[in-house]
Design an enzyme around this catalytic site. Structure first.
Site, PDB file in Angstrom:
ATOM      1  N   GLY A   1       0.848  -1.191   0.000  1.00  0.00           N
ATOM      2  CA  GLY A   1       0.000   0.000   0.000  1.00  0.00           C
ATOM      3  C   GLY A   1       0.885   1.243   0.000  1.00  0.00           C
ATOM      4  O   GLY A   1       1.907   1.277  -0.678  1.00  0.00           O
TER       5      GLY A   1
ATOM      6  N   ASP B   1      -4.611   3.576  19.166  1.00  0.00           N
ATOM      7  CA  ASP B   1      -3.377   3.612  18.384  1.00  0.00           C
ATOM      8  C   ASP B   1      -2.188   3.984  19.278  1.00  0.00           C
ATOM      9  O   ASP B   1      -1.149   3.324  19.255  1.00  0.00           O
ATOM     10  CB  ASP B   1      -3.546   4.632  17.239  1.00  0.00           C
ATOM     11  CG  ASP B   1      -2.272   4.857  16.469  1.00  0.00           C
ATOM     12  OD1 ASP B   1      -1.929   4.004  15.628  1.00  0.00           O
ATOM     13  OD2 ASP B   1      -1.593   5.874  16.718  1.00  0.00           O
TER      14      ASP B   1
ATOM     15  N   GLY C   1       4.369   0.411   1.695  1.00  0.00           N
ATOM     16  CA  GLY C   1       5.095  -0.547   0.858  1.00  0.00           C
ATOM     17  C   GLY C   1       5.602   0.091  -0.425  1.00  0.00           C
ATOM     18  O   GLY C   1       6.748  -0.131  -0.835  1.00  0.00           O
TER      19      GLY C   1
ATOM     20  N   LYS D   1       1.258   1.644  20.700  1.00  0.00           N
ATOM     21  CA  LYS D   1       2.650   2.119  20.640  1.00  0.00           C
ATOM     22  C   LYS D   1       3.269   2.171  22.031  1.00  0.00           C
ATOM     23  O   LYS D   1       4.428   1.809  22.225  1.00  0.00           O
ATOM     24  CB  LYS D   1       2.689   3.496  19.985  1.00  0.00           C
ATOM     25  CG  LYS D   1       2.264   3.469  18.508  1.00  0.00           C
ATOM     26  CD  LYS D   1       2.069   4.892  17.970  1.00  0.00           C
ATOM     27  CE  LYS D   1       1.558   4.867  16.535  1.00  0.00           C
ATOM     28  NZ  LYS D   1       1.027   6.190  16.121  1.00  0.00           N
TER      29      LYS D   1
ATOM     30  N   ARG E   1      -3.516  -8.211  -2.422  1.00  0.00           N
ATOM     31  CA  ARG E   1      -4.761  -8.967  -2.469  1.00  0.00           C
ATOM     32  C   ARG E   1      -5.365  -8.923  -3.865  1.00  0.00           C
ATOM     33  O   ARG E   1      -5.951  -9.880  -4.329  1.00  0.00           O
ATOM     34  CB  ARG E   1      -5.770  -8.376  -1.473  1.00  0.00           C
ATOM     35  CG  ARG E   1      -5.625  -8.949  -0.076  1.00  0.00           C
ATOM     36  CD  ARG E   1      -6.719  -8.379   0.844  1.00  0.00           C
ATOM     37  NE  ARG E   1      -6.125  -7.864   2.079  1.00  0.00           N
ATOM     38  CZ  ARG E   1      -5.776  -8.629   3.121  1.00  0.00           C
ATOM     39  NH1 ARG E   1      -5.974  -9.921   3.099  1.00  0.00           N
ATOM     40  NH2 ARG E   1      -5.235  -8.104   4.196  1.00  0.00           N
TER      41      ARG E   1
ATOM     42  N   VAL F   1       6.306   2.372  15.791  1.00  0.00           N
ATOM     43  CA  VAL F   1       6.065   3.465  16.744  1.00  0.00           C
ATOM     44  C   VAL F   1       6.576   4.785  16.178  1.00  0.00           C
ATOM     45  O   VAL F   1       7.769   4.925  15.892  1.00  0.00           O
ATOM     46  CB  VAL F   1       6.750   3.191  18.098  1.00  0.00           C
ATOM     47  CG1 VAL F   1       6.492   4.337  19.067  1.00  0.00           C
ATOM     48  CG2 VAL F   1       6.274   1.882  18.705  1.00  0.00           C
TER      49      VAL F   1
END
Lengths: 422, 422
Positions: B12, B196, B15, B200, B45, B127
């Site tokens: 995505g 979120d 990546g 972390k 996918r 993180v």
């Protein structure tokens, strides 16, 4: 648990902190590396000096370097050439080396890397005490071309400029206050003239660019000429004055310089006050990151020394400066090609025609004016403060030389570069 | 030059950035590790989705994990359980793993470390995006007992609170602005409710304390209840409101919590605005260090992913979380033992006797008042803003429950903890 034997050459403030922390924090340090770090011996010049340190001391450096039970030597003796000899001996004996000696590294880092081959050398403590900036540049930001790096690398200078601004006092009084608090030494020249920051900048530049430069090859200017008018002018125009070490990549060339700058007060690094250090790094992928902390002090520096022991204990093993220069190389940029905005400060007799003459000389040198402020300094004497648009430094120097030849000039003119973040 | 083959599972935004940077910065990255990092295959996918990425794509995950030419797998697929299964397969195949998946690590980091044994696992990207805080905690600060750690770990929340303060707008309008700028997702709940940041914080706590805790076991509170009055009150008393993840060592126990705090506006971390992230860490030797940068974004996160590839490429090889827990262990602190100063906000009908009743309940619960401010909210309705001295959280909760039972209360009372640095 495996024991790793350590020797320390030079057991002063930092060395004593290293011994103390390795004892007091032995449990957590062992948990972090799965081995026990044990200081076997410390080398000192004078055994009779009283020291509060719990380790066997000797004056015999060789016996420590030769000791087969000692795997890592920490060099904390200071100085350049003698320390370099010691470092070479350690590496030739196939031991690992940890050093906090920025002056020695500023001159001999590439020779050491060559000699070390696969022996680890740690030098986290050589730049900005406890801030892990060496590891950040070597490992954490490795994906990036470092576009620029700007550091408050000297706490003494930052303290002095902070005091001048917050207490509205002179350079002299701020220096005196720094000395009284132990932030500046009796002879503060390495700090206030920029050499200390210069040494650190060269070490950082090696990690960022693999560039081999000596202190004499770069601009290193101190903070001694900054006066109350400069500070007041900066405030009025939303700047602060900070002592920066700067490394910038411009195409395939690297600009390296240490000097005070005017900088936008809203930048993170402009907010770093007192004796604290910080380094702002702009990478082409990551954008700006900033690292902040105490740049000096026994325990903070020992924290960095021990971080190197931990890495070595864990078996990390990469080239000292982490940059194989045969694959990639940068050149250092010619000082005369520097461009910047500039703050100029002139002292003149207060008479007709001065402004037109000054403006004329600037214009002939391709320098255009962004801000102009004139005020009465004393009876008959005016102070001219000018901010220029982006200009070539060579032109600024040339223009000020011409201006200083005019009969209406009272004191030598002075400039401070303005650091604009891209 | 040696080539290291890499596979990416999940191509995505991050990546694609990894592939692009490994190509564009190949020269400098090779100079830094003496090897060439080559992405061999990416797993997606849906092959029909248009992507601007220069790598062979497949939907067959197994063929990538089995490929003998691929030494390192980067997991960027997101989610928890499926990603964990993939991570296990990679490690069982004796390959190295790099992941940016904080949710997966929040639940399965210790199982992964167990399975990995000597296979490197990199998770710097999990993180705070491009900030190398994992390496700082694991290596750079290893000498220290971490006394406390306070992080702005979520850029969306920080952006919203910054906007509420600087633009004087409501939470709702600030969230809308964040969504328009792409700083918040269409469903922002993981960000604004604190999960979120919680994921972390748990990863950082493992590095600092070797502590195995799941998100459900700690206090995680979001920023949705903060209103304009809270912001205005904070300003008046020289605080700012920031979303913090906090880990603190108190004797042998660790306090872990995520929630908004009022914090002295002069602290470095209080100066971190907009979408930026920062982590302040106080170590017993080094004092405070702070790490600042972009916590999200494709290129910044990719910078962190590649820093792990570089470390693995250089042959660094230490336990994933760098903390052998059999040698040293901390316990998590009971939530009811938290002490702090508190900001309380009450909405009451504006009538006689309210103040004396509120003061009485606070006093019965051992809570003393440091600052008290009452103002008219609407016709007949008053807003009471109170700062308490240091109190036990259990007492605060109990007192507010009692207060909320009073018939003069209009809305549920609300508190924000005040974070005082030691």
């Amino acid at each position: 648990m495996r024991e790793i034997g350590i020797g320390i050459i030079g057991v002063g403030v930092v060395g004593s902190s290293v011994v103390k922390i390795l004892q007091e924090n032995a449990n957590i340090i062992s948990a972090r590396i799965g081995a026990k770090l044990v200081v076997k011996k410390g080398v000192v010049r004078d055994l009779n000096k009283v020291r509060d340190v719990d380790v066997a001391l000797t004056t015999d450096r060789d016996c420590v370097i030769q000791d087969p039970e000692i795997e890592i030597i920490i060099e904390l003796m200071g100085g350049v050439e003698e320390a370099y000899e010691v470092a070479k001996e350690v590496l030739q004996k196939n031991k690992s080396l940890v050093t906090a000696n920025k002056a020695m590294l500023a001159y001999h880092r590439y020779e050491l890397e060559q000699i070390a081959k696969n022996n680890p050398i740690g030098f986290e403590a050589s730049v900005c005490g406890g801030i892990p900036i060496i590891k950040a540049l070597k490992d954490g930001l490795g994906a990036n071309h470092i576009l620029s790096l700007r550091g408050i690398l000297n706490g003494t200078s930052n303290y002095i400029l902070t005091q001048m601004s917050s207490q509205k006092i002179s350079f002299k009084d701020a220096l005196k206050s720094a000395q009284e608090l132990g932030y500046a030494e009796a002879d503060p020249s390495l700090d206030i003239h920029g050499q200390d920051a210069g040494h650190k900048l060269l070490i950082l530049a090696s990690l960022a660019y693999g560039i081999d430069v000596k202190p004499e090859e770069i601009i290193i200017e101190g903070i001694t000429q900054i006066d109350e008018d400069d500070i007041a002018f900066a405030k009025e125009f939303d700047f602060v004055i900070k002592p920066l070490g700067i490394a910038k990549k411009i195409h395939n060339e690297i600009e390296l310089r240490v000097h005070p700058v005017l900088i936008d007060k809203n930048k993170m690094i402009a907010k770093v006050d007192g004796v604290m250090n910080a380094i702002s790094v702009i990478g082409d992928c990551v954008g700006e990151t900033l690292y902040y902390g105490a740049g000096a002090g026994g325990d903070a520096t020992a924290s960095a020394v021990i971080s190197d022991l931990i890495e070595i204990g864990r078996g990390k093993n990469s080239a000292m400066l982490g940059f194989e220069r045969e694959h990639f190389s940068f050149k250092i940029r010619d000082k005369r090609e520097i461009t910047s905005r500039y703050y100029l400060r002139l002292s003149t007799f207060d008479r007709a025609g001065v402004l037109s003459k000054v403006a004329g000389i600037l214009s002939q040198n391709d320098i255009s004016i962004e801000v102009f402020l004139q005020k009465q300094a004393k009876e008959n004497i005016a102070r001219l403060c000018i901010i220029t648009h982006v200009s070539l430094e060579a032109n600024i120097i040339h223009a000020l030389e011409e201006i200083d030849k005019q009969e209406f000039i009272v004191d030598r003119s002075f400039f401070i570069r303005i650091e604009d973040f891209q």
